[in-house]
Write a protein that holds these residues in place. Structure first.
Motif, mmCIF file in Angstrom:
data_model
loop_
_atom_site.group_PDB
_atom_site.id
_atom_site.type_symbol
_atom_site.label_atom_id
_atom_site.label_comp_id
_atom_site.label_asym_id
_atom_site.label_seq_id
_atom_site.Cartn_x
_atom_site.Cartn_y
_atom_site.Cartn_z
ATOM 1 N N GLN A 74 0.791 -1.230 0.000
ATOM 2 C CA GLN A 74 0.000 0.000 0.000
ATOM 3 C C GLN A 74 0.828 1.289 0.000
ATOM 4 O OE1 GLN A 74 -3.203 0.316 -0.536
ATOM 5 N NE2 GLN A 74 -3.477 -1.903 -0.679
ATOM 6 N N LYS A 77 1.675 3.172 -3.515
ATOM 7 C CA LYS A 77 0.624 3.687 -4.402
ATOM 8 C C LYS A 77 0.270 2.688 -5.498
ATOM 9 C CE LYS A 77 2.058 8.513 -3.691
ATOM 10 N NZ LYS A 77 2.502 9.769 -4.354
ATOM 11 N N SER A 79 -1.932 0.172 -7.823
ATOM 12 C CA SER A 79 -3.267 0.143 -8.409
ATOM 13 C C SER A 79 -3.734 -1.306 -8.404
ATOM 14 C CB SER A 79 -3.251 0.692 -9.839
ATOM 15 O OG SER A 79 -4.515 0.513 -10.457
ATOM 16 N N VAL A 101 5.006 4.844 -7.089
ATOM 17 C CA VAL A 101 6.102 5.606 -6.483
ATOM 18 C C VAL A 101 7.337 5.483 -7.373
ATOM 19 C CG1 VAL A 101 7.607 5.830 -4.476
ATOM 20 C CG2 VAL A 101 5.189 5.262 -4.163
#
Length: 313
Positions: A74, A77, A79, A101
């Motif tokens: 997490q 970042k 998806s 990131v």
């Protein structure tokens, strides 16, 4: 007459190339539209995090670790909705997930390494490298095929990442693999190697080119060799293949038998192309050539084609 169709080594040559060690059970017949959600609900699920052609690796006292838990991912970042289900390992489900990131913003304990360096430097084991190639190819395909090629509407990921569906016209799109013929032209005494302008200093390799629509593998091998080197080929035999995630190709390695020896190189495609004797190629493989000429690294299928010829005396 004896039955010789499967008179071959139990471990075929393709199993020795880079990116070919994938052990994931794909379970392609069981992919459902909620496969990713189901996998993320499983506490045993492991994730490969990828961003811009790089794989995130956890650094510690032992070897780099490419595997992340869902909660552990997490802070980077990720998806999760854009993740693809690669399949199932002995430990549980395996996903490849885009992360957000940048490499420069990662903590010191995490490094983002480009795919080519990961395999060339042997940073992860063969099974993980194979999974990386699978995930990299799928994520690259999704990134470049967001919109329906029939009507232009943004499509939706389905079947755990193995399909895109257009909500407007209903067209379904499936991941593509681009076939590439890579071929080593050989006689008993010598082989044909070329040098591309982007190659590492001193490197010579087998010739290669994309297989075109309506073309057999053998026809592509003959066409590319003639176009790039002016050498006409007779017999063509298959040797091995290699997944190549740059971005989603399959390298199909072959040997070709030359019908002429006068090279007419296409210098728009190649910087140089010439015949090399077996003893000289052996020095190139060993990185002992007096002119510092070398062959591709061990993970590349070109290396295995060249090595197989050198060892076939």
């Amino acid at each position: 007459m004896s039955f010789r169709l499967f008179d071959a080594p139990l471990r075929e040559p393709s199993q020795f190339v880079g990116f070919a060690g994938n052990t994931i059970d794909r379970q392609s017949e069981n992919r459902a539209d909620d496969s990713v959600d189901q996998a993320l609900a499983d506490p045993t699920t492991r994730l490969l995090l990828m961003n811009g052609g790089r794989l995130y690796l956890k650094l510690g006292n032992s070897s780099p670790d490419p595997w992340f838990g869902a909660a552990e991912s997490q802070p980077f970042k990720v998806s999760l909705a854009g993740g693809v289900l690669l399949g199932f390992s002995e430990q549980g489900p395996v996903l490849a997930v885009p992360a957000g990131v940048d490499a420069e913003q990662l903590p010191e304990t995490i490094k983002a390494i480009d795919y080519r360096s990961v395999y060339m430097q042997g940073l992860i084991d063969e099974a993980a490298a194979g999974a990386m190639a699978q995930g990299a190819a799928l994520l690259a395909w999704h990134a470049s095929h967001r919109f329906c090629s029939k009507c232009g509407t943004e499509s939706q990921m389905r079947a755990g990442g193995y399909k895109r569906h257009c909500p407007n016209c209903g067209t379904e799109h499936f991941p593509r693999t681009d076939p590439v013929a890579i071929m080593l032209t050989t006689t008993r005494e010598k082989c044909l190697l070329g040098r591309g302008r982007h190659f590492a200093p001193g490197m010579y390799s087998a010739l290669a080119g994309f297989i075109e629509p309506g073309e057999t593998i053998e026809a592509a091998v003959r066409r590319e060799t003639l176009e790039e080197a002016g050498i006409r080929l007779g017999r063509v035999v298959y040797h091995a293949s290699q997944p190549w995630p740059f971005p989603y190709s399959l390298m199909i390695g072959c040997f070709g038998e030359p019908l002429n020896e006068d090279i007419q190189a296409d210098l728009n495609e190649l910087e140089d192309c010439r015949w090399f004797a077996r003893d000289e190629v052996r020095l190139m493989l060993a990185r002992e050539h007096p002119d510092n000429l070398i062959t591709p690294p061990k993970g590349a299928i070109a290396h295995h084609l060249i090595r197989a010829w050198v060892d076939a005396e």
